[in-house]
Design a protein around this motif. Sequence first.
Motif, PDB file in Angstrom:
ATOM      1  N   THR A  15      57.433  19.906  -7.721  1.00  0.00           N
ATOM      2  CA  THR A  15      58.518  19.100  -7.151  1.00  0.00           C
ATOM      3  C   THR A  15      58.265  18.646  -5.730  1.00  0.00           C
ATOM      4  O   THR A  15      59.065  17.900  -5.169  1.00  0.00           O
ATOM      5  N   HIS A  16      57.171  19.100  -5.111  1.00  0.00           N
ATOM      6  CA  HIS A  16      56.827  18.579  -3.788  1.00  0.00           C
ATOM      7  C   HIS A  16      55.351  18.868  -3.523  1.00  0.00           C
ATOM      8  O   HIS A  16      54.681  19.563  -4.292  1.00  0.00           O
ATOM      9  N   GLY A  37      60.218  23.408 -10.720  1.00  0.00           N
ATOM     10  CA  GLY A  37      60.349  23.821  -9.336  1.00  0.00           C
ATOM     11  C   GLY A  37      61.546  24.739  -9.180  1.00  0.00           C
ATOM     12  O   GLY A  37      62.505  24.659  -9.955  1.00  0.00           O
ATOM     13  N   ASP A  39      63.331  25.310  -6.041  1.00  0.00           N
ATOM     14  CA  ASP A  39      64.307  24.884  -5.048  1.00  0.00           C
ATOM     15  C   ASP A  39      65.160  23.719  -5.571  1.00  0.00           C
ATOM     16  O   ASP A  39      64.611  22.683  -5.974  1.00  0.00           O
ATOM     17  N   ASN A  42      64.492  20.310  -3.719  1.00  0.00           N
ATOM     18  CA  ASN A  42      63.221  19.684  -4.094  1.00  0.00           C
ATOM     19  C   ASN A  42      63.282  19.130  -5.511  1.00  0.00           C
ATOM     20  O   ASN A  42      62.723  18.057  -5.797  1.00  0.00           O
ATOM     21  N   ALA A  45      65.192  15.857  -5.438  1.00  0.00           N
ATOM     22  CA  ALA A  45      64.375  14.791  -4.853  1.00  0.00           C
ATOM     23  C   ALA A  45      63.305  14.332  -5.831  1.00  0.00           C
ATOM     24  O   ALA A  45      63.035  13.124  -5.958  1.00  0.00           O
ATOM     25  N   ALA A  46      62.693  15.277  -6.550  1.00  0.00           N
ATOM     26  CA  ALA A  46      61.664  14.919  -7.517  1.00  0.00           C
ATOM     27  C   ALA A  46      62.244  14.100  -8.665  1.00  0.00           C
ATOM     28  O   ALA A  46      61.584  13.191  -9.184  1.00  0.00           O
ATOM     29  N   GLN A  56      64.323  22.842 -13.330  1.00  0.00           N
ATOM     30  CA  GLN A  56      64.464  23.857 -12.295  1.00  0.00           C
ATOM     31  C   GLN A  56      64.149  25.208 -12.918  1.00  0.00           C
ATOM     32  O   GLN A  56      64.752  25.614 -13.918  1.00  0.00           O
ATOM     33  N   THR A 183      51.219  19.137   3.670  1.00  0.00           N
ATOM     34  CA  THR A 183      52.367  19.174   2.765  1.00  0.00           C
ATOM     35  C   THR A 183      53.643  19.352   3.596  1.00  0.00           C
ATOM     36  O   THR A 183      53.563  19.652   4.791  1.00  0.00           O
ATOM     37  N   PRO A 184      54.813  19.192   2.989  1.00  0.00           N
ATOM     38  CA  PRO A 184      56.058  19.331   3.758  1.00  0.00           C
ATOM     39  C   PRO A 184      56.205  20.673   4.459  1.00  0.00           C
ATOM     40  O   PRO A 184      56.824  20.760   5.520  1.00  0.00           O
ATOM     41  N   THR A 185      55.651  21.739   3.886  1.00  0.00           N
ATOM     42  CA  THR A 185      55.796  23.072   4.489  1.00  0.00           C
ATOM     43  C   THR A 185      54.508  23.571   5.120  1.00  0.00           C
ATOM     44  O   THR A 185      54.501  24.651   5.712  1.00  0.00           O
TER      45      THR A 185
END
Length: 260
Positions: A15-16, A37, A39, A42, A45-46, A56, A183-185
């Motif tokens: 998802t991210h 995913g 979260d 996330n 958003a995906a 999920q 990546t985002p994190t």
Amino acid sequence: MTDHADKRAVIVGGTHGIGLATAKLLRAGGAEVLVTGRDPGNAAAARRELGDRVLQSDLADLAAIEALLDPVRARLEWIDLLFINAGVAELEPFDRVTAASYDRTFAVNTRGAFFAAQRLAPLVRAGGSIVFTTSIASTSGTPGMAVYSASKAALGAFARVMAAELLPRGVRVNTVSPGFIRTPTMGTASSTPDERAAFEREGDAITPMGRIGTPEEVARAVVFLAFAATFTTGSELYVDGGLGQQLSPPQEHGDMSSGT
């Protein structure tokens, strides 16, 4: 582009970041893709990018892994690529690691990844592939990453044994081992924006290619292992700008062919 029009893929942790980049690359090639995913944010958003092909699911929950079987069968019937990408990381010096943080990391990165592969592998058809995301941290001795490194090293060991056991079914099993990836994190969900910026600067400074990588670059490596590397199994592909190989860039304007 329809390079993968007849392919079906499941991305656990899609998802991210690297997982989402891989899903988008496969979909652009015409593949059917289902991603999972944990979260909710996330996942939502995906869904805006992938539609209803997002589930999920918490990889640390064995019941949730079991519950994936029915929707995967219903939507895809079989799998050509199973990409186990989900993972968690906590930066902790070894003398500050708690039993709780240790168990959290292994529950996702090792136990969850193992049982997701075990339960979904029967759906991978002959000629198909399983790819795990490991990390160069598993061999680098990076301070603060003792538990994470060990969890990924164990996953690499699992993958090599799975490669041997799934040979009779014609299923290949490989791992992709990223270095610093934007990546985002930056690989650690608990880090602050300042810490992530520091990771990026560190990655740019110590990676031999002089920059950190992108999720799309790892995604291309995953797709290569999945569909093009048809004589490769039990292998680890580093996508790290040379970091794990201890490469040193040549001196500028130097003559590498002679000592003069």
